[in-house]
Design an enzyme around this catalytic site. Structure first.
Site, short mmCIF file in Angstrom:
data_model
loop_
_atom_site.label_atom_id
_atom_site.label_comp_id
_atom_site.label_asym_id
_atom_site.label_seq_id
_atom_site.Cartn_x
_atom_site.Cartn_y
_atom_site.Cartn_z
CE LYS A 84 58.11 -7.91 -31.42
NZ LYS A 84 57.14 -7.18 -30.92
CB CYS A 137 64.20 -11.08 -17.81
SG CYS A 137 64.84 -9.54 -18.13
CG HIS A 146 59.64 -9.36 -21.04
ND1 HIS A 146 59.70 -10.15 -20.22
CD2 HIS A 146 60.85 -9.01 -21.39
CE1 HIS A 146 60.78 -10.49 -19.67
NE2 HIS A 146 61.56 -9.67 -20.30
CB SER A 197 59.52 -8.10 -25.35
OG SER A 197 60.89 -7.82 -24.69
CB ILE A 227 58.37 -0.87 -21.74
CG1 ILE A 227 59.86 -0.61 -22.08
CG2 ILE A 227 58.07 -0.32 -20.35
CD1 ILE A 227 60.41 0.78 -22.25
#
Lengths: 128, 388
Positions: free
Chosen positions: B330, B84, B334, B208, B210
């Site tokens: 959030k 990430c 993300h 957060s 998908i």
């Protein structure tokens, strides 16, 4: 483990040892412990690592209750997953208890179980 | 050290677009950034693209050349993968190229396609950022890993789910009018606490979403900007990276993130600033607890004290230290490989005055972005400053 599973040197033997009630870690001359497979100590880079017994009993440092799984655990949810400390190593594993009976600091005993979804082996913790 | 000036930024809408391919998303974000910069495509000397799991989501590796042609360039192109933190690491490579004279103009972006995998598929895809042998085979997920960190935090430092819910409420409030954000809706503490469980103590609104999306930024050297009369009101003046054990259980502490601490310290030193100079932050709030660990690791709160920051309003848009004015991971969303670049894009617009929340940081001079990979086994921090 299914017959067509590729083996993982070091890891498979460590799981067998857990299953036999004789879990071990690798220790360097400085006394740093880690779980295999390792060519060197992850803390100091020393290459002369020895297998040393670790206790069957440990302390649960944290846990969660997993509801949304990866595909390999679709039939297992919900389940309790924890991290427990055994001497100087910590393991992640399945806590074989209802969430309401589990708390941070619980004494646990390490063992070997399997995923209900795939039958693959996994580290388990039973409340002591 | 020389700064990398931000000449242009671009971002797709973040959200649920399962039918959009990575190349389509990146083509849009990259094209927007190039247009925003007002440069010719032929001027681009290099491309870096952050992506985490293209192989798993759309059977696509080797994204450097693919994404170069998606934006119509043939410059040397490389994909960067750090889970990430892929996007932030791509930015770091671009900054280095500009600083060391390797390139005058670099396009850096990130992209992730996730919804086409479904919830379980995406959960499995994301899990490969953990340790296969000692974590993934034991059933760990990323909500589950952060749940372990949260539960440990509660036990060691105190605090509860309601404290964390305030992080989600704040970040949703910040995203409410952001037209590119996935969730443009305010939520209540009660809604967070009553949401379906994902991996308790993390519920659906602690997590957060998908997200499908892409982001891009054009970085140029100061000399190039001057020579070509480019408007570059914001520059990246510091970069830092940190690394930790991949497996959460192998760390000395489950509630302190040395990779964040190291990345922050190195970025401050690189920019020649201290944390006290920072006016606002974009941090990696993949889960509510992650924002708490980030503001502690970066030095803004003592260990164990960050959990009340959102509840007390200190990190709100009108607080002393606004955190995640974009809505954060959030609420903005993300798309993992894009996130670190999206933080740069959003912060640039916040500085420039063309972000919906720019008024909250009207007089700001220094901002900081923090992007993390896995359970913060990787962290990358950038310092952004108003260019003189």
């Amino acid at each position: 483990m299914s017959d067509d599973e590729i083996s993982n040197d070091g890891y498979d033997q460590a799981l067998d040892a857990i299953e036999n009630g004789e879990p071990y870690a690798l220790e360097c001359p400085e006394g740093h412990q880690s779980m295999p497979p390792r060519q060197v100590c992850p803390e100091c880079g020393a290459s002369d690592l020895e297998e040393v017994e670790i206790p069957l009993s440990g302390e649960l440092l944290s846990y969660n209750v997993t509801y949304v799984p990866t595909p390999d655990f679709g039939d297992d949810v919900p389940f309790v997953l924890g991290v427990a400390e055994f001497d100087d190593v910590r393991l992640t594993g399945r806590v074989q208890a209802d969430a309401e009976d589990v708390e941070v600091g619980s004494a646990v005993e390490v063992g070997l179980g399997e995923s209900e979804t795939t039958g693959r082996p996994l580290v388990t913790f039973d409340l002591a | 050290m020389a700064s990398a000036h931000i000449a242009g930024v671009g971002m797709t809408e973040f959200g649920e677009f399962p039918e959009r391919t990575g190349r389509d998303l990146f083509g849009e974000a990259g094209g927007t950034a190039i247009e925003d910069a007002g440069i010719d495509r032929e001027e681009i000397d290099a491309l870096y693209v952050g992506n985490f799991m293209g192989e798993l989501s759309e059977n696509q590796g080797h994204m450097g050349p693919l994404m170069a042609k998606a934006v119509g360039i043939d410059a040397p192109a490389t994909r960067i993968e750090s889970a990430c933190a892929s996007g932030g690491m791509a930015v770091r490579q671009a900054v280095k190229d500009v600083r060391n004279g390797e390139a005058d103009v670099v396009l850096v972006g990130g992209v992730e396609r996730m919804h086409n995998m479904g919830t379980t598929g995406a959960t499995g895809g994301l899990s490969v950022a953990a340790d296969d042998l000692w974590e993934i085979r034991q059933g760990i997920t990323f909500p589950g890993a952060y749940a372990l960190m949260a539960q440990r935090y509660f036990a060691v430092h105190g605090g509860d789910r309601e404290d964390l819910a305030h992080v989600a409420v704040k970040n949703h409030a910040n995203a409410a009018n952001n037209p590119l954000a996935q969730y443009q809706t305010e939520i209540s503490v009660e809604k967070v606490l009553d949401a379906p469980p994902v991996a308790l103590p993390m519920g659906l609104f602690d997590s957060s979403p998908i997200t499908d999306g892409a982001a891009a930024t054009v970085l140029v050297s100061e000399a190039y900007a001057e020579e070509h009369g480019l408007e570059t009101p914001v520059a990246i003046t510091g970069t830092g990276q940190g690394t930790d054990n991949l497996a959460l259980a192998e760390r000395d502490s489950m509630v302190w993130t040395p990779a964040t601490e190291d990345a922050g310290r190195r970025a401050y030193e690189d920019a020649g600033i201290s944390k006290d100079d920072v006016d606002f932050l974009e941090v990696h709030d993949c889960f509510t607890i992650a924002e708490v660990l980030a503001i502690e690791g970066l030095g803004f709160y003592e260990e164990g004290e960050g959990i009340t920051a959102a509840r007390e309003g200190e990190t709100a848009a009108d607080g002393e230290l606004p955190v995640n004015l974009s809505g954060g991971l959030k609420a903005k969303g993300h798309p993992v490989g894009a996130t670190g670049v999206a933080q740069i894009s959003e912060m640039t617009k916040l500085f420039r005055g063309d972000h919906v929340n720019s008024d909250a940081v009207e007089d700001a001079e220094v901002g900081l972005t923090h992007n993390a990979g896995g359970t913060v086994a990787s962290a990358v921090v950038h310092v952004l400053e108003v260019a003189e």
